[in-house]
Write a protein that holds these residues in place. Structure first.
Motif, PDB file in Angstrom:
ATOM      1  N   VAL A  97      18.785  29.886 -49.813  1.00 47.38           N
ATOM      2  CA  VAL A  97      17.379  29.555 -49.604  1.00 47.38           C
ATOM      3  C   VAL A  97      16.810  28.832 -50.826  1.00 47.38           C
ATOM      4  N   VAL A  98      17.173  29.278 -52.017  1.00 48.83           N
ATOM      5  CA  VAL A  98      16.678  28.645 -53.241  1.00 48.83           C
ATOM      6  C   VAL A  98      17.084  27.174 -53.269  1.00 48.83           C
ATOM      7  N   TYR A  99      18.346  26.888 -53.070  1.00 52.25           N
ATOM      8  CA  TYR A  99      18.820  25.510 -53.164  1.00 52.25           C
ATOM      9  C   TYR A  99      18.293  24.627 -52.040  1.00 52.25           C
ATOM     10  N   THR A 100      18.221  25.168 -50.826  1.00 54.74           N
ATOM     11  CA  THR A 100      17.704  24.359 -49.725  1.00 54.74           C
ATOM     12  C   THR A 100      16.199  24.121 -49.880  1.00 54.74           C
ATOM     13  N   THR A 101      15.502  25.067 -50.494  1.00 50.50           N
ATOM     14  CA  THR A 101      14.073  24.873 -50.758  1.00 50.50           C
ATOM     15  C   THR A 101      13.858  23.760 -51.783  1.00 50.50           C
ATOM     16  N   ILE A 102      14.700  23.708 -52.792  1.00 48.22           N
ATOM     17  CA  ILE A 102      14.620  22.614 -53.767  1.00 48.22           C
ATOM     18  C   ILE A 102      14.830  21.278 -53.045  1.00 48.22           C
ATOM     19  N   PHE A 103      15.828  21.220 -52.178  1.00 50.33           N
ATOM     20  CA  PHE A 103      16.087  19.996 -51.416  1.00 50.33           C
ATOM     21  C   PHE A 103      14.897  19.646 -50.535  1.00 50.33           C
ATOM     22  N   LYS A 104      14.365  20.617 -49.823  1.00 50.83           N
ATOM     23  CA  LYS A 104      13.219  20.382 -48.937  1.00 50.83           C
ATOM     24  C   LYS A 104      12.048  19.810 -49.731  1.00 50.83           C
ATOM     25  N   THR A 105      11.785  20.365 -50.893  1.00 53.56           N
ATOM     26  CA  THR A 105      10.686  19.890 -51.734  1.00 53.56           C
ATOM     27  C   THR A 105      10.887  18.437 -52.142  1.00 53.56           C
ATOM     28  N   MET A 106      12.109  18.057 -52.435  1.00 50.97           N
ATOM     29  CA  MET A 106      12.396  16.680 -52.837  1.00 50.97           C
ATOM     30  C   MET A 106      12.283  15.700 -51.670  1.00 50.97           C
ATOM     31  N   GLN A 107      12.281  16.202 -50.452  1.00 53.55           N
ATOM     32  CA  GLN A 107      12.233  15.342 -49.268  1.00 53.55           C
ATOM     33  C   GLN A 107      10.835  15.151 -48.716  1.00 53.55           C
ATOM     34  N   GLU A 108       9.815  15.642 -49.386  1.00 56.50           N
ATOM     35  CA  GLU A 108       8.451  15.598 -48.854  1.00 56.50           C
ATOM     36  C   GLU A 108       7.974  14.194 -48.515  1.00 56.50           C
ATOM     37  N   ASN A 109       8.409  13.191 -49.228  1.00 55.14           N
ATOM     38  CA  ASN A 109       7.975  11.827 -48.947  1.00 55.14           C
ATOM     39  C   ASN A 109       9.088  10.971 -48.368  1.00 55.14           C
ATOM     40  N   ALA A 110      10.144  11.585 -47.906  1.00 55.06           N
ATOM     41  CA  ALA A 110      11.295  10.837 -47.387  1.00 55.06           C
ATOM     42  C   ALA A 110      11.142  10.605 -45.882  1.00 55.06           C
ATOM     43  N   ASN A 111      12.156  10.035 -45.298  1.00 64.38           N
ATOM     44  CA  ASN A 111      12.159   9.689 -43.884  1.00 64.38           C
ATOM     45  C   ASN A 111      12.644  10.833 -42.990  1.00 64.38           C
ATOM     46  N   GLN A 112      12.621  12.030 -43.511  1.00 63.28           N
ATOM     47  CA  GLN A 112      13.077  13.151 -42.701  1.00 63.28           C
ATOM     48  C   GLN A 112      12.192  14.368 -42.953  1.00 63.28           C
ATOM     49  N   SER A 113      12.055  15.180 -41.918  1.00 68.60           N
ATOM     50  CA  SER A 113      11.370  16.457 -42.044  1.00 68.60           C
ATOM     51  C   SER A 113      12.447  17.518 -42.168  1.00 68.60           C
ATOM     52  N   VAL A 114      12.296  18.392 -43.142  1.00 71.28           N
ATOM     53  CA  VAL A 114      13.299  19.420 -43.405  1.00 71.28           C
ATOM     54  C   VAL A 114      12.643  20.786 -43.328  1.00 71.28           C
ATOM     55  N   GLU A 115      13.294  21.704 -42.618  1.00 69.48           N
ATOM     56  CA  GLU A 115      12.857  23.100 -42.568  1.00 69.48           C
ATOM     57  C   GLU A 115      14.076  23.990 -42.737  1.00 69.48           C
ATOM     58  N   ILE A 116      13.821  25.195 -43.215  1.00 69.47           N
ATOM     59  CA  ILE A 116      14.880  26.163 -43.490  1.00 69.47           C
ATOM     60  C   ILE A 116      14.719  27.338 -42.540  1.00 69.47           C
ATOM     61  N   PHE A 117      15.831  27.754 -41.945  1.00 72.68           N
ATOM     62  CA  PHE A 117      15.805  28.835 -40.959  1.00 72.68           C
ATOM     63  C   PHE A 117      16.963  29.796 -41.194  1.00 72.68           C
ATOM     64  N   SER A 118      16.768  31.025 -40.759  1.00 72.17           N
ATOM     65  CA  SER A 118      17.874  31.976 -40.714  1.00 72.17           C
ATOM     66  C   SER A 118      18.254  32.265 -39.262  1.00 72.17           C
ATOM     67  N   ARG A 119      17.362  31.986 -38.346  1.00 67.90           N
ATOM     68  CA  ARG A 119      17.612  32.239 -36.916  1.00 67.90           C
ATOM     69  C   ARG A 119      17.797  30.921 -36.167  1.00 67.90           C
ATOM     70  N   TYR A 120      18.856  30.862 -35.387  1.00 69.34           N
ATOM     71  CA  TYR A 120      19.176  29.660 -34.626  1.00 69.34           C
ATOM     72  C   TYR A 120      18.055  29.294 -33.646  1.00 69.34           C
ATOM     73  N   GLU A 121      17.492  30.308 -32.981  1.00 66.56           N
ATOM     74  CA  GLU A 121      16.459  30.058 -31.972  1.00 66.56           C
ATOM     75  C   GLU A 121      15.253  29.348 -32.578  1.00 66.56           C
ATOM     76  N   ASN A 122      14.847  29.787 -33.756  1.00 66.87           N
ATOM     77  CA  ASN A 122      13.699  29.155 -34.411  1.00 66.87           C
ATOM     78  C   ASN A 122      14.005  27.711 -34.790  1.00 66.87           C
ATOM     79  N   ALA A 123      15.220  27.462 -35.218  1.00 72.91           N
ATOM     80  CA  ALA A 123      15.616  26.102 -35.593  1.00 72.91           C
ATOM     81  C   ALA A 123      15.612  25.176 -34.377  1.00 72.91           C
TER      82      ALA A 123
END
Length: 155
Positions: A97-123
């Motif tokens: 979660v720590v590393y993917t959150t760092i990645f998500k933060t760096m993508q805020e102005n990029a061409n992709q929306s990034v979210e982090i999930f632990s449950r497949y259904e939510n994703a």
């Protein structure tokens, strides 16, 4: 040589790429894998991604932060290849979660929306796809059993 094992399957009918990764994640192997996906005849820009990282180990924070920055730059610089997309990162541990959150933060102005999930259904709900959970699990198990990337081409 990296021990990162990465496999994928394109589900064209769902506008989705399902990725399964295991082992130690390193930048060069991960970028090489992403480039190989784009040579698949089914690949088109703007596909959404379901990225299973539950079996991945990230290395030391300083190296990984530099790698995350470099990967973020790679994605941004290759907009014409990857297009606009949604990326669901599936994690299992606080470390992931720590590393993917760092990645998500760096993508805020990029061409992709990034979210982090632990449950497949939510994703899948966030991705906006109508894919039965059983079918998704079947795809993940298929990918998990593959010995290497090239084996998938024969399925």
């Amino acid at each position: 040589m990296s021990d990162l094992r990465s496999r994928y399957k394109i589900l064209k009918e769902h506008n989705l790429i399902v990725e399964f990764h295991s082992g130690n994640l390193d930048l060069d192997s991960f970028i090489d894998f992403k480039k190989r996906i784009t040579s698949d005849p089914l690949y088109v820009p703007n596909l959404n991604y379901f990225v299973h990282l539950k079996n991945v180990t990230f290395t030391t924070i300083n190296e990984t932060e530099d790698d995350i920055f470099a990967y973020s730059k790679f994605i941004t610089n290759n907009f014409n290849v990857y297009g606009n997309r949604r990326v669901a990162l599936i994690t299992n541990t606080p470390n992931q979660v720590v590393y993917t959150t760092i990645f998500k933060t760096m993508q805020e102005n990029a061409n992709q929306s990034v979210e982090i999930f632990s449950r497949y259904e939510n994703a899948t709900k966030w991705l906006g796809i109508d894919l039965e959970l059983e079918k998704l699990i079947e795809v993940l198990l298929e990918l998990k059993k593959l010995k290497e990337y090239h084996a998938f081409k024969k399925i």
